[in-house]
Motif scaffolding. Structure first.
Motif, PDB file in Angstrom:
ATOM      1  N   ARG A 258       0.829  -1.200   0.000  1.00 32.34           N
ATOM      2  CA  ARG A 258       0.000   0.000   0.000  1.00 32.34           C
ATOM      3  C   ARG A 258       0.870   1.259   0.000  1.00 32.34           C
ATOM      4  NH1 ARG A 258      -3.954  -0.334   5.012  1.00 32.34           N
ATOM      5  NH2 ARG A 258      -4.270   1.822   4.285  1.00 32.34           N
ATOM      6  N   PRO A 259       0.359   2.383  -0.506  1.00 33.80           N
ATOM      7  CA  PRO A 259       1.102   3.638  -0.407  1.00 33.80           C
ATOM      8  C   PRO A 259       1.342   4.001   1.061  1.00 33.80           C
ATOM      9  CG  PRO A 259      -0.693   3.845  -1.974  1.00 33.80           C
ATOM     10  CD  PRO A 259      -0.907   2.546  -1.258  1.00 33.80           C
ATOM     11  N   CYS A 260       2.571   4.365   1.391  1.00 28.82           N
ATOM     12  CA  CYS A 260       2.938   4.741   2.761  1.00 28.82           C
ATOM     13  C   CYS A 260       4.021   5.808   2.709  1.00 28.82           C
ATOM     14  CB  CYS A 260       3.472   3.539   3.550  1.00 28.82           C
ATOM     15  SG  CYS A 260       2.302   2.224   3.887  1.00 28.82           S
ATOM     16  N   LEU A 261       4.111   6.582   3.779  1.00 34.91           N
ATOM     17  CA  LEU A 261       5.204   7.526   3.953  1.00 34.91           C
ATOM     18  C   LEU A 261       6.146   6.967   5.008  1.00 34.91           C
ATOM     19  CD1 LEU A 261       6.549  10.314   3.489  1.00 34.91           C
ATOM     20  CD2 LEU A 261       5.112  11.199   5.330  1.00 34.91           C
ATOM     21  N   VAL A 262       7.403   6.760   4.638  1.00 33.77           N
ATOM     22  CA  VAL A 262       8.420   6.307   5.583  1.00 33.77           C
ATOM     23  C   VAL A 262       9.153   7.535   6.098  1.00 33.77           C
ATOM     24  CG1 VAL A 262      10.482   4.897   5.920  1.00 33.77           C
ATOM     25  CG2 VAL A 262       8.663   4.104   4.399  1.00 33.77           C
ATOM     26  N   LEU A 263       8.929   7.874   7.351  1.00 28.69           N
ATOM     27  CA  LEU A 263       9.526   9.059   7.976  1.00 28.69           C
ATOM     28  C   LEU A 263      10.658   8.611   8.881  1.00 28.69           C
ATOM     29  CD1 LEU A 263       9.611  12.059   8.777  1.00 28.69           C
ATOM     30  CD2 LEU A 263       7.745  11.592  10.393  1.00 28.69           C
ATOM     31  N   ASP A 264      11.876   9.020   8.561  1.00 26.60           N
ATOM     32  CA  ASP A 264      13.064   8.585   9.315  1.00 26.60           C
ATOM     33  C   ASP A 264      13.474   9.664  10.318  1.00 26.60           C
ATOM     34  OD1 ASP A 264      15.308   7.397  10.266  1.00 26.60           O
ATOM     35  OD2 ASP A 264      16.398   7.364   8.367  1.00 26.60           O
TER      36      ASP A 264
ATOM     37  N   PRO B 293       7.605  -0.337  -3.911  1.00 21.31           N
ATOM     38  CA  PRO B 293       7.107   0.759  -4.753  1.00 21.31           C
ATOM     39  C   PRO B 293       5.763   1.276  -4.238  1.00 21.31           C
ATOM     40  CG  PRO B 293       7.925  -1.042  -6.103  1.00 21.31           C
ATOM     41  CD  PRO B 293       7.900  -1.553  -4.691  1.00 21.31           C
ATOM     42  N   GLY B 294       5.580   2.574  -4.336  1.00 22.41           N
ATOM     43  CA  GLY B 294       4.372   3.206  -3.804  1.00 22.41           C
ATOM     44  C   GLY B 294       4.649   3.964  -2.526  1.00 22.41           C
ATOM     45  N   MET B 295       5.827   3.712  -1.943  1.00 19.51           N
ATOM     46  CA  MET B 295       6.232   4.452  -0.754  1.00 19.51           C
ATOM     47  C   MET B 295       6.880   5.775  -1.144  1.00 19.51           C
ATOM     48  SD  MET B 295       7.971   1.595   1.748  1.00 19.51           S
ATOM     49  CE  MET B 295       6.979   0.833   3.034  1.00 19.51           C
ATOM     50  N   VAL B 296       6.951   6.690  -0.159  1.00 10.51           N
ATOM     51  CA  VAL B 296       7.733   7.911  -0.260  1.00 10.51           C
ATOM     52  C   VAL B 296       8.560   7.998   1.013  1.00 10.51           C
ATOM     53  CG1 VAL B 296       7.680  10.435  -0.317  1.00 10.51           C
ATOM     54  CG2 VAL B 296       6.092   9.126  -1.736  1.00 10.51           C
ATOM     55  N   HIS B 297       9.815   8.386   0.868  1.00  6.30           N
ATOM     56  CA  HIS B 297      10.716   8.478   2.025  1.00  6.30           C
ATOM     57  C   HIS B 297      10.978   9.938   2.366  1.00  6.30           C
ATOM     58  CE1 HIS B 297      15.058   8.745   3.488  1.00  6.30           C
ATOM     59  NE2 HIS B 297      14.377   8.258   4.502  1.00  6.30           N
ATOM     60  N   LEU B 298      10.849  10.287   3.652  1.00  6.92           N
ATOM     61  CA  LEU B 298      11.157  11.636   4.149  1.00  6.92           C
ATOM     62  C   LEU B 298      12.159  11.512   5.274  1.00  6.92           C
ATOM     63  CD1 LEU B 298      10.743  14.697   4.452  1.00  6.92           C
ATOM     64  CD2 LEU B 298       8.701  14.210   5.828  1.00  6.92           C
ATOM     65  N   ASN B 299      13.317  12.126   5.106  1.00  7.03           N
ATOM     66  CA  ASN B 299      14.405  12.029   6.082  1.00  7.03           C
ATOM     67  C   ASN B 299      14.491  13.280   6.948  1.00  7.03           C
ATOM     68  OD1 ASN B 299      16.971  10.907   7.188  1.00  7.03           O
ATOM     69  ND2 ASN B 299      17.825  12.738   6.217  1.00  7.03           N
ATOM     70  N   GLU B 300      14.499  13.081   8.272  1.00  9.80           N
ATOM     71  CA  GLU B 300      14.711  14.182   9.211  1.00  9.80           C
ATOM     72  C   GLU B 300      16.080  14.072   9.871  1.00  9.80           C
ATOM     73  OE1 GLU B 300      14.966  16.066  13.082  1.00  9.80           O
ATOM     74  OE2 GLU B 300      14.740  13.898  12.815  1.00  9.80           O
ATOM     75  N   VAL B 301      16.790  12.981   9.609  1.00  6.35           N
ATOM     76  CA  VAL B 301      18.042  12.674  10.297  1.00  6.35           C
ATOM     77  C   VAL B 301      19.189  13.512   9.732  1.00  6.35           C
ATOM     78  CG1 VAL B 301      19.701  10.835  10.820  1.00  6.35           C
ATOM     79  CG2 VAL B 301      17.256  10.329  10.742  1.00  6.35           C
ATOM     80  N   PHE B 302      20.102  13.894  10.606  1.00  2.00           N
ATOM     81  CA  PHE B 302      21.346  14.566  10.209  1.00  2.00           C
ATOM     82  C   PHE B 302      22.459  13.529  10.162  1.00  2.00           C
ATOM     83  CE2 PHE B 302      25.415  16.212  11.794  1.00  2.00           C
ATOM     84  CZ  PHE B 302      25.685  17.210  10.879  1.00  2.00           C
ATOM     85  N   PRO B 303      23.246  13.463   9.059  1.00  2.00           N
ATOM     86  CA  PRO B 303      23.109  14.220   7.813  1.00  2.00           C
ATOM     87  C   PRO B 303      22.084  13.565   6.895  1.00  2.00           C
ATOM     88  CG  PRO B 303      25.026  12.817   7.683  1.00  2.00           C
ATOM     89  CD  PRO B 303      24.447  12.622   9.069  1.00  2.00           C
ATOM     90  N   ARG B 304      21.920  14.140   5.709  1.00  2.00           N
ATOM     91  CA  ARG B 304      20.906  13.639   4.792  1.00  2.00           C
ATOM     92  C   ARG B 304      21.251  12.223   4.323  1.00  2.00           C
ATOM     93  NH1 ARG B 304      21.774  17.156  -0.784  1.00  2.00           N
ATOM     94  NH2 ARG B 304      23.735  16.199  -1.462  1.00  2.00           N
ATOM     95  N   THR B 305      20.257  11.527   3.798  1.00  5.09           N
ATOM     96  CA  THR B 305      20.421  10.150   3.344  1.00  5.09           C
ATOM     97  C   THR B 305      21.504  10.064   2.266  1.00  5.09           C
ATOM     98  OG1 THR B 305      18.037   9.897   3.685  1.00  5.09           O
ATOM     99  CG2 THR B 305      19.175   8.134   2.511  1.00  5.09           C
ATOM    100  N   PRO B 306      22.494   9.180   2.440  1.00  4.77           N
ATOM    101  CA  PRO B 306      23.589   9.102   1.460  1.00  4.77           C
ATOM    102  C   PRO B 306      23.163   8.461   0.140  1.00  4.77           C
ATOM    103  CG  PRO B 306      23.849   7.395   3.122  1.00  4.77           C
ATOM    104  CD  PRO B 306      22.703   8.265   3.576  1.00  4.77           C
ATOM    105  N   ARG B 307      23.965   8.701  -0.871  1.00  8.46           N
ATOM    106  CA  ARG B 307      23.639   8.230  -2.220  1.00  8.46           C
ATOM    107  C   ARG B 307      23.536   6.709  -2.289  1.00  8.46           C
ATOM    108  NH1 ARG B 307      20.852  10.807  -5.907  1.00  8.46           N
ATOM    109  NH2 ARG B 307      20.791   9.468  -7.734  1.00  8.46           N
TER     110      ARG B 307
END
Length: 327
Positions: free
Chosen positions: A220-226, A242-256
């Motif tokens: 299902r569509p979900c938001l993964v909030l880190d 697939p169908g998820m969206v990732h939002l990062n709040e952690v320092f530093p930003r998500t690496p490549r």
């Protein structure tokens, strides 16, 4: 043009290192801070002191030549000036990694660093001290600094970022939120704030006895909030779909190296840089044009958040597919 841009970036980097070194060595005597304090008491201006550390070795290389890393390791050095809500803040830093703060062998050095940060704030006449990363939670358990509780600011910023990502990514309405680190110092109040805003929040945190994504949400569509720690997201990559969206709040930003497998699944990735404001010179690696939430002087219920898209190639592919269908 690319070669010219690369050359300009190298020149800017060299000038920044030279400036930090020129300020850093005298800072061991506190003389630059005494001068800043005299200016503040005469003209006014400094509201806060914001201490940050190296999110990775790449950050160390941005500010400190290898020759001076050891000299600066446990001494706060000025690296910039922030402006938020019309107030100035002095940004100071040292080339220490997160793992070094947590190493018991460095406990005495860490306490001396806290004393130095407190002394800097007192000398320059700042009203408040704020810290980045894991430091607020670490010092809350065993520290000597009297820190303001910046979690309400972070809560408002994260809620604002979530609402924006929900509007832009899920036009059909809000989707469930999988909150990584939801049982932590920052995660618990964020989970509560999101639920107050009507979001369905599922805490994913071994400390809460939940380290697997719920089976009933799979596909299902979900938001993964880190909101956890650097590197934690990697342990969940095999559970994402697939169908998820990732939002990062952690320092530093998500690496490549983490963004690439998510991009391969078509998962959009966002990074919350902070609140609209300015730092000069700008903080690197995803924090340009923003003041980190933990450094902000306040936040309204509808804050102006700064989000950075970490895999824009997904949008390019989607636009291309739409154009092909239209043709």
């Amino acid at each position: 043009m690319t070669d010219q841009t690369s050359l300009l970036q190298r020149v800017k980097g060299a000038l920044l290192k030279a400036a930090v070194t020129a300020l850093g060595l005298p800072c061991r005597t506190y003389l630059p801070y005494v001068l800043l304090g005299a200016w503040n008491r005469t003209v006014g201006g400094w509201f806060s002191v914001f201490y940050c550390y190296a999110g990775s070795r790449a950050f160390i290389g941005t500010y400190a030549p290898k020759l001076f890393v050891e000299a600066f390791r446990w001494f706060p050095v000025p690296i910039g000036v922030l402006r938020h809500e019309g107030k100035l803040g002095l940004v100071i830093a040292s080339p220490v990694l997160e793992s070094e703060f947590l190493d018991p062998a460095n406990a005495a050095a860490f306490r001396r660093l806290q004393e130095r940060v407190r002394r800097v704030a007192r000398i320059v006449g700042a009203e408040r001290i704020s810290l980045t990363g894991i430091l607020p939670s670490v010092i809350a358990d065993d520290g000597i600094l009297n820190l303001p509780d910046t979690r309400p600011i972070v809560q408002r910023a994260v809620c604002g970022a979530v609402r924006r990502v929900m509007r832009e990514s899920f036009p059909g309405g809000p989707v469930p939120i999988l909150l990584l680190g939801g049982a932590g110092h920052i995660g618990v109040p964020i989970a509560g704030a999101l639920r107050e805003h009507g979001f369905a929040v599922h805490v994913i945190d071994p400390r809460a006895g939940q380290s697997r994504f719920p089976d009933n949400l799979r596909g299902r569509p979900c938001l993964v909030l880190d909101c956890s720690r650097p590197g934690v997201l990697e342990s969940y990559l095999d559970q994402m779909w697939p169908g998820m969206v990732h939002l990062n709040e952690v320092f530093p930003r998500t690496p490549r190296r983490v963004i690439e497998p998510l991009t391969a699944q078509g998962i959009p990735c966002w990074h919350l840089s902070g609140l609209a404001g300015s730092i000069f010179p700008p903080l690197p690696h995803g924090y340009e044009g923003a003041v980190p939430c933990c450094a902000a002087h306040g936040a309204s219920d509808e804050p102006e958040v700064v989000l950075v898209r970490l895999n824009p190639e997904i949008d390019v592919a989607a636009d291309g597919a739409t154009a092909a269908q239209a043709a």
